[in-house]
Design an enzyme around this catalytic site. Structure first.
Site, PDB file in Angstrom:
ATOM      1  N   GLU A   1       0.825  -1.202   0.000  1.00 22.23           N
ATOM      2  CA  GLU A   1       0.000   0.000   0.000  1.00 22.23           C
ATOM      3  C   GLU A   1       0.866   1.262   0.000  1.00 22.23           C
ATOM      4  OE1 GLU A   1      -2.840   0.284   3.270  1.00 22.23           O
ATOM      5  OE2 GLU A   1      -4.487   0.095   1.870  1.00 22.23           O
TER       6      GLU A   1
ATOM      7  N   HIS B   1       7.811 -27.009  -0.988  1.00 24.24           N
ATOM      8  CA  HIS B   1       7.163 -28.146  -1.629  1.00 24.24           C
ATOM      9  C   HIS B   1       5.979 -27.708  -2.473  1.00 24.24           C
ATOM     10  CE1 HIS B   1       9.621 -30.944   0.767  1.00 24.24           C
ATOM     11  NE2 HIS B   1       9.654 -29.892   1.576  1.00 24.24           N
TER      12      HIS B   1
ATOM     13  N   LYS C   1     -14.204   0.926  -3.826  1.00 27.62           N
ATOM     14  CA  LYS C   1     -15.245   1.337  -2.867  1.00 27.62           C
ATOM     15  C   LYS C   1     -16.353   2.114  -3.578  1.00 27.62           C
ATOM     16  CE  LYS C   1     -12.327   1.689   1.232  1.00 27.62           C
ATOM     17  NZ  LYS C   1     -11.707   2.606   2.170  1.00 27.62           N
TER      18      LYS C   1
HETATM   19  O1  PA5 Z   1      -3.553   1.355   6.010  1.00 24.10           O
HETATM   20  C1  PA5 Z   1      -4.669   1.770   5.772  1.00 24.10           C
HETATM   21  O2  PA5 Z   1      -4.939   2.991   5.772  1.00 24.10           O
HETATM   22  C2  PA5 Z   1      -5.819   0.842   5.502  1.00 24.10           C
HETATM   23  O3  PA5 Z   1      -5.445  -0.470   5.394  1.00 24.10           O
HETATM   24  C3  PA5 Z   1      -6.839   0.920   6.623  1.00 24.10           C
HETATM   25  O4  PA5 Z   1      -6.236   0.533   7.806  1.00 24.10           O
HETATM   26  C4  PA5 Z   1      -8.049   0.057   6.330  1.00 24.10           C
HETATM   27  O5  PA5 Z   1      -8.604   0.385   5.083  1.00 24.10           O
HETATM   28  C5  PA5 Z   1      -9.099   0.225   7.399  1.00 24.10           C
HETATM   29  O6  PA5 Z   1      -9.482   1.560   7.506  1.00 24.10           O
HETATM   30  P1  PA5 Z   1     -10.250   2.087   8.776  1.00 24.10           P
HETATM   31  O7  PA5 Z   1      -9.370   1.898   9.953  1.00 24.10           O
HETATM   32  O8  PA5 Z   1     -10.531   3.519   8.493  1.00 24.10           O
HETATM   33  O9  PA5 Z   1     -11.507   1.272   8.898  1.00 24.10           O
END
Ligand code: PA5
Length: 424
Positions: free
Chosen positions: A277, A298, A412
């Protein structure tokens, strides 16, 4: 601090080698706040802030949950659960009799998975820790609605005492609900993104409930972050960041994180989110993958040894296993294993790791080893701080903002439109 060994990658470097001048600049941008996304670099001093702030309340809440409940349902997705799950599997793979069962929910939309969790929970006394920085993420919101009902059915008006919300300090639906209902709240700091939040209440509360010594984690993390401020090529975070960027520039687009401890599996998932990310944007970025060794030799071993030569293999290695395990002698040697009798399984594993490393290097896969002294609270803290600092440096070296995730919004939008969410 963790140690980085690049000797197994050196043959794949070009003569100039990793660019430590670029690592130095990236590090400067990170700590001076002059890089992109600098408003999300609060994780750099998060352990010190939490120690002087929320840690006492986290420990008190954990104690309350441990003393009255047999299970904690942790509701969250992505950065709101992977760190805690990784830590708990790594450090408490076999819970003690006193440890409440930790169940993770709200990290998907499968009705079967949710049903399985409810079945596992059974009629145990339980608490809920709902974790969402935004407070609006669909997966945890759905699971939370379900578990709120279960709590109300079980505890009636006292249900609200069984809910702990970890969210923004002031805004979002979850925060408004918590204020209206009187749930105890913990904070995801404004200046810390989800994937960098494991050393806040996001990770520390579930970890403490699971019996992990979070004070030791926090104290160690404070020391580690100080040590990782070293501005020289001796800094393991520079070494790792510069080596992987150098290899990426030479056609290595996939990094496989490997570990010989199966309990590391969810730490690898946490690492994949952190790096994927943070770096995968603007059409560039190393694809983070993982394998569990020796099991995956394996299954994936063939591909690593002989497939397209686009891989980097990074091995996380704990210096010492927690347990000695000498192989027993057997009269008559029916399975032909007496040549190993009396040898410790840890030594056999270390020998296998050496053999795998040299086979993969000769197969054309650069190998980086990250050594961690121990599989305990200190080792966990060291790894988290190391990977976070290295990730930010590596991201800046590649020219991206390692603290945003604009690409996550695309699905989303579609999903909410198709589901008919008002206003979409
Ligand atoms: O690293 C990030 O920003 C994301 O992985 C969030 O943690 C994830 O989308 C969850 O978001 P939230 O904590 O707002 O529910």
């Amino acid at each position: 601090m963790v140690r980085v060994d690049l000797s197994g990658a050196a043959a794949f470097f070009d003569p100039a080698g990793p660019d430590y001048a670029a690592a130095a600049k990236a590090h400067r941008d990170l700590v001076d706040g002059t890089g992109a996304g600098s408003e999300f670099t609060g994780w750099l001093n998060l352990p010190a802030r939490i120690k002087d702030g929320e840690l006492k309340s986290i420990l008190a809440a954990a104690q309350k949950i441990r003393s009255r409940s047999k299970a904690l349902v942790v509701i969250g997705i992505g950065g709101s659960y992977l760190g805690a799950k990784g830590a708990i599997e790594l450090l408490r793979p076999v819970p003690s009799e006193d440890d409440p069962m930790i169940l993770f929910a709200g990290n998907g939309l499968s009705p079967d998975a949710l049903t399985d969790i409810i079945e596992k929970l059974g009629d145990r006394d339980f608490d809920v820790n709902v974790i969402s920085k935004s407070g609006t993420t669909l997966e945890p919101a759905i699971a939370f609605r379900v578990f709120r009902k279960l709590l109300r059915d079980k505890y009636g008006a006292a249900a609200k005492k069984h809910i702990f919300a970890t969210t923004d300090s002031a805004k979002g639906v979850l925060k408004s609900m918590a204020d209206a209902e009187g749930w105890e709240c913990f904070v995801v700091p404004d200046d810390v993104g989800g994937r960098y939040s494991v050393l806040s209440a996001v990770g520390l509360l579930p970890m403490a409930v699971a019996g992990i010594d979070v004070k030791a984690v926090v104290n160690r993390a404070i020391e580690e972050l100080k040590a990782l401020d070293l501005r020289s090529p001796e800094n393991p975070a520079w070494q790792y960041a510069a080596a992987r960027q150098h290899l990426y520039g030479r056609g290595r687009g996939i990094e496989i994180l490997a570990c010989y401890e199966p309990s590391f599996r969810f730490m690898a998932e946490w690492w994949k989110q952190l790096y994927g990310e943070s770096e995968g944007k603007n059409g560039i970025g190393i694809y983070p993958a993982s394998v569990e060794l020796t099991a995956d030799l394996h299954s994936m071993g063939q591909y690593i040894q002989d497939g397209p030569r686009t891989l980097i293999e990074t091995v996380v290695s704990f210096d010492k296993p927690r347990h000695a395990f000498p192989l027993p002698f057997e009269m008559g040697d029916p399975d032909g294993l007496n040549y190993l009798a009396g040898k410790d399984l840890g030594d056999i594993c270390a020998t296998a790791a050496e053999a795998v490393k040299s086979a993969h290097i000769s197969g054309g896969v650069p190998n980086i080893v990250i050594s961690v002294p121990s599989r305990d609270e200190a080792g966990f803290a060291a790894l988290v701080c190391f990977f976070e600092v290295a990730c930010a440096i590596s991201g800046y070296m590649s020219g991206v903002n390692p603290f945003d995730q604009p690409g996550v919004e695309a699905y989303k939008k579609n999903m909410f439109r198709l589901l008919g969410k008002p206003g979409t």
